[in-house]
Design an enzyme around this catalytic site. Structure first.
Site, short mmCIF file in Angstrom:
data_model
loop_
_atom_site.label_atom_id
_atom_site.label_comp_id
_atom_site.label_asym_id
_atom_site.label_seq_id
_atom_site.Cartn_x
_atom_site.Cartn_y
_atom_site.Cartn_z
N ASP A 35 0.83 -1.20 0.00
CA ASP A 35 0.00 0.00 0.00
C ASP A 35 0.87 1.25 0.00
OD1 ASP A 35 -2.45 -1.17 -0.02
OD2 ASP A 35 -2.78 -1.05 2.14
N LYS A 57 -3.63 2.92 -2.66
CA LYS A 57 -4.86 3.66 -2.89
C LYS A 57 -4.66 5.09 -2.47
CE LYS A 57 -7.31 -0.39 -1.41
NZ LYS A 57 -7.56 -0.95 -0.10
N MET A 168 -8.50 9.13 8.28
CA MET A 168 -9.19 9.47 7.03
C MET A 168 -10.20 10.60 7.27
SD MET A 168 -9.87 5.58 5.64
CE MET A 168 -10.27 4.88 7.24
N1 SAH Z 1 -4.45 0.49 9.21
C1 SAH Z 1 -3.90 1.84 9.26
C2 SAH Z 1 -4.94 2.90 8.92
C3 SAH Z 1 -5.45 2.82 7.50
S1 SAH Z 1 -6.57 4.10 7.10
C4 SAH Z 1 -3.26 2.09 10.63
O1 SAH Z 1 -3.42 1.27 11.55
O2 SAH Z 1 -2.56 3.09 10.76
C5 SAH Z 1 -5.47 5.32 6.40
C6 SAH Z 1 -5.40 6.53 7.31
O3 SAH Z 1 -4.42 6.33 8.33
C7 SAH Z 1 -4.96 7.81 6.63
O4 SAH Z 1 -6.01 8.44 5.94
C8 SAH Z 1 -4.51 8.62 7.82
O5 SAH Z 1 -5.62 9.09 8.54
C9 SAH Z 1 -3.84 7.56 8.67
N2 SAH Z 1 -2.38 7.48 8.46
C10 SAH Z 1 -1.68 6.38 8.19
N3 SAH Z 1 -0.36 6.64 8.14
C11 SAH Z 1 -0.22 7.97 8.41
C12 SAH Z 1 0.89 8.86 8.52
N4 SAH Z 1 2.14 8.44 8.35
N5 SAH Z 1 0.65 10.15 8.80
C13 SAH Z 1 -0.60 10.61 8.98
N6 SAH Z 1 -1.70 9.81 8.88
C14 SAH Z 1 -1.52 8.51 8.61
#
Ligand code: SAH
Length: 258
Positions: A35, A57, A168
């Site tokens: 991803d 995505k 998100m």
């Molecule tokens: N499974 C993932 C979340 C997936 S949804 C987890 O546990 O982190 C994707 C969302 O995660 C993004 O839209 C944002 O809100 C957040 N996100 C993931 N990595 C990030 C990063 N490095 N900085 C800021 N937001 C992040």
């Protein structure tokens, strides 16, 4: 033929936040489906024997549809390959990991899940914001901002206390903050938005429930970002000044870069 799938939580994007188990599985992989938010810059070194497939995505642009990702995982595994599915954060936190697990199970494919550091906790931490702090907050709720919350959900959240973490949530920030205010959350409740956590250009925008939307608009806040709503935001520190001082100085809200 002993193909299998290893579903890996890759953490919030920085390579050294991969677990040792994840690094081992990558080193052994024959195919990696990754991803956008997973650490992927040096995958050719971490997974030197693997075909690398970008199924990343972007908001609103599903590069590879979820059903197709699941079909690819199953097809590669049934062809006898060691497949790694590398996801951002933790696979089981708003990451559709369990859908991929079920698809593999339904096809009789063996799956192992390796947890990851979720952005919900780690990205606020990278901005100096703890989700709990004795005497300030003893609980946190993680919600998806992908679809609007119902009025009942907003009412529960506004009344629950503690810390709210939104993933998100950039697009739905106006309806979320308005909804929480409508249900009685204090106008001065601090809100932080942390963009691109753990990257060189990580940035934090701080405001309160009433002005964070204006602050976000001015700063042109964009995804990926984690939103934190709660008194713990006052503990954010940029190394020189506290969030409270910064908010005062900036007459309401502030943009902080580490
Ligand atoms: N499974 C993932 C979340 C997936 S949804 C987890 O546990 O982190 C994707 C969302 O995660 C993004 O839209 C944002 O809100 C957040 N996100 C993931 N990595 C990030 C990063 N490095 N900085 C800021 N937001 C992040």
């Amino acid at each position: 033929m002993t193909g299998r799938v290893t579903l890996i939580g890759g953490g919030p994007g920085r390579e050294d936040l991969l677990t040792l188990a994840a690094a081992r599985a990558l080193a052994d992989a024959e195919v990696v489906l990754y991803d956008r938010l997973a650490p992927h810059e040096r995958l050719h070194e971490l997974a030197p024997g693997a075909e690398l497939v970008d199924v990343g995505k972007r908001p609103g642009h599903h590069a590879v549809p979820q059903s197709e990702i699941e079909a690819l995982l199953v097809a590669h595994a049934l062809a006898g390959r060691r497949v790694v599915r590398l996801k951002g954060g933790d696979p089981y936190v708003l990451g559709r990991g369990s859908e991929e697990l079920l698809a593999c199970h339904a096809a009789g494919v063996q799956v192992e899940v390796i947890p990851g550091v979720t952005s919900a906790v780690a990205v606020p931490g990278a901005a100096g914001i703890p989700l709990t702090h004795r005497g300030i907050s003893h609980l946190f709720t993680v919600v998806s901002g992908h679809a609007p919350l119902t009025d009942a959900e907003l009412g529960h959240l506004a009344g629950l206390g503690g810390t709210i973490v939104v993933l998100m949530g950039v697009g739905s920030l106006p309806s979320l903050t308005a909804g929480l205010a409508r249900h009685g959350m204090a106008a001065r409740m601090p809100v932080a938005i942390i963009e691109r956590g753990f990257r060189a250009d990580q940035r934090t925008t701080i405001g309160d429930l009433t002005d964070i939307v204006i602050a976000a608009g001015r700063a042109q806040v964009a995804s990926p970002a984690v939103v934190v709503i709660g008194e713990v935001v006052r503990l954010a520190h940029d190394g020189n000044a506290s969030a409270a001082e910064l908010m005062e100085r900036a007459a309401g809200f502030a943009v902080v870069t580490p």
